[in-house]
Enzyme design. Structure first.
Site, mmCIF file in Angstrom:
data_model
loop_
_atom_site.group_PDB
_atom_site.id
_atom_site.type_symbol
_atom_site.label_atom_id
_atom_site.label_comp_id
_atom_site.label_asym_id
_atom_site.label_seq_id
_atom_site.Cartn_x
_atom_site.Cartn_y
_atom_site.Cartn_z
ATOM 1 N N TYR A 194 0.854 -1.199 0.000
ATOM 2 C CA TYR A 194 0.000 0.000 0.000
ATOM 3 C C TYR A 194 0.887 1.247 0.000
ATOM 4 C CZ TYR A 194 -3.826 -3.141 1.115
ATOM 5 O OH TYR A 194 -4.750 -4.162 1.064
ATOM 6 N N SER A 195 0.505 2.226 -0.832
ATOM 7 C CA SER A 195 1.253 3.483 -0.889
ATOM 8 C C SER A 195 0.981 4.320 0.352
ATOM 9 C CB SER A 195 0.844 4.292 -2.129
ATOM 10 O OG SER A 195 1.218 3.619 -3.310
ATOM 11 N N CYS A 360 -0.460 7.226 -11.359
ATOM 12 C CA CYS A 360 -0.709 6.181 -10.365
ATOM 13 C C CYS A 360 -2.192 5.825 -10.342
ATOM 14 C CB CYS A 360 -0.265 6.640 -8.973
ATOM 15 S SG CYS A 360 -0.270 5.335 -7.724
ATOM 16 N N GLU A 400 3.200 4.088 -11.736
ATOM 17 C CA GLU A 400 2.928 2.969 -10.844
ATOM 18 C C GLU A 400 1.451 2.633 -10.957
ATOM 19 O OE1 GLU A 400 4.059 3.143 -6.780
ATOM 20 O OE2 GLU A 400 6.201 2.991 -7.210
ATOM 21 N N TYR A 402 -1.642 -0.732 -11.051
ATOM 22 C CA TYR A 402 -1.877 -2.044 -10.458
ATOM 23 C C TYR A 402 -3.160 -2.651 -11.023
ATOM 24 C CZ TYR A 402 -4.239 1.507 -7.671
ATOM 25 O OH TYR A 402 -4.978 2.610 -7.272
#
Length: 402
Positions: A194-195, A360, A400, A402
């Protein structure tokens, strides 16, 4: 007897199964099963493209072997095997091989293969201070819903306090969460990444804490809901409960320290976490020389994390372009659509050598954002392929997803 071979391996104790290595490998040498990500020795050519993007360093492992470990053997590992010492005829051979490995790693982490680099002015990050074997233990200091109560999207702002433990993070880094319990086969759950959503001085300034932005995930299989293991665990945490944490991770998706740097932030959903950290860092330091430009996409305002606090930030600090894809009586709008509506400001920033771009969010946004940037550049007589390669090489372009 055949000469010993150097085999590239992935450490299953550190790996967080983010799939970055498999997506990055240009020759499909990386694969996975339900347990581990592994490298096929018959395919791997040591190109090093997978090294730099790995957020944990799990990919940074080699062994000198008589015969390569098979995929089947690697799939079953819970930890890396020890180096077979009898393969080294002399201590000098072992030292030479270690120097070779370290040289490979140094080359890869310098950005070999065109991988993203950290901004030149970014602070040096701390990496892998805590592992699954020796995790940090944080206490939940708060758990707040940050999407509208009527929204189907349950996104939480979770504050973790590390007490006396040292856990330094920079804007753009991530941490790993270890969900308690085991899966249906009795194996411990994998670490989830997790960021960090808070700046380096903490969610509460000068306190040893940090925050996360977590969405409760639910997957439907045959119409039956299957709650996400880690997201449900985090979203249900109560104040005072303890969490096992690994990391920090990430050495390139970092905020420039240069106060004159322009930062273009493009995100969807929980991809806003690192940008909240960067914006708050600027707000606290009262740095307004460099521009902050945010393209933020969600289905509706009620599903956009931090919508209320975000609207209170002055335009003198950050220019906000909020895009919604499910508003009644309005056409769908995504971040790339809004970018195409602002070609002048985007092109102006792209031509400024002090501009840094960060993307992101969900992986599906990558192609749309790239096409928008290419279209904007084409309209201004710029070559996006050349410009993006230069920005990446100089630590000014980061993705980044996901």
């Amino acid at each position: 007897m055949s000469a010993p071979l150097r085999q590239h391996l992935i450490d299953p104790e550190i790996c967080i199964r983010c799939n970055t290595c498999e997506e990055t490998c240009p020759i499909n040498a990386v694969t996975h099963n339900e347990d581990n990500y592994v490298v096929d020795a018959a395919i791997c050519n040591a190109c090093l493209d997978c090294i730099s993007p790995c957020p944990t360093g799990a990919i940074d492992n080699w062994r000198i072997v008589k015969q390569p470990y098979s995929l089947e053997a690697q799939f079953e590992w819970d930890e890396l095997p020890e180096q077979e010492e009898d393969l080294d005829e002399a201590e000098g051979d072992a030292e030479a091989r270690e120097e070779e490995v370290q040289s490979l790693l140094a080359e890869a982490h310098e950005g070999a293969g065109g991988q993203a680099r950290a901004p030149a002015s970014a602070s040096k990050p701390s990496i892998n201070l805590y592992s699954r074997a020796e995790p940090a233990v944080a206490t939940v200091a708060g758990n707040f819903r940050i999407t509208h109560q009527d929204s189907k999207s349950d996104i939480r702002h979770i504050v973790l306090d590390f007490g006396p433990q040292s856990f330094p993070v920079l804007e753009g880094q991530s941490i790993g969460i270890i969900p308690p319990g085991t899966d249906e086969r009795g194996r411990p759950y994998h670490v989830r990444l997790y960021s960090v959503a808070s700046p380096r001085d903490g969610e509460r300034p000068n306190h040893n804490n940090l925050s996360l932005t977590v969405k409760r995930e639910v997957t439907y299989i045959g119409g039956i809901p299957h709650p996400g293991v880690a997201s449900s665990y985090l979203c249900d945490l109560q104040k005072g409960e303890q969490v096992q944490v690994t990391g920090p991770f990430g050495n390139s998706f970092l905020m420039p320290n240069d106060p004159e740097a322009n930062i273009v932030m493009i995100c969807t959903g929980t991809g806003s976490a690192p940008f909240r950290a960067m914006t708050e860092r600027r707000r606290r330091r009262r740095e307004t020389a460099g521009r902050l430009l945010l393209f933020f996409g969600a289905r509706t305002p009620g599903e956009l994390p931090y919508f209320g606090p975000l609207m209170k930030l002055p335009d003198s600090l950050i220019q906000k372009e909020l895009c919604f894809s499910r508003l009644a009586d309005k056409p769908k709008e995504y971040v790339q659509d809004r970018m195409l509506q602002r070609p002048e400001v985007v092109a102006e920033l792209l031509q400024d050598e002090k501009t840094h771009i960060y993307v992101c969010g969900l992986k599906g946004m990558e192609s749309g954002v790239s096409e928008a940037l290419e279209s904007i550049c084409r309209g201004k007589g710029l070559d996006w392929q050349t410009l993006s390669a230069d920005m990446r090489e100089n630590g000014r372009f980061h993705v980044e997803t996901y």
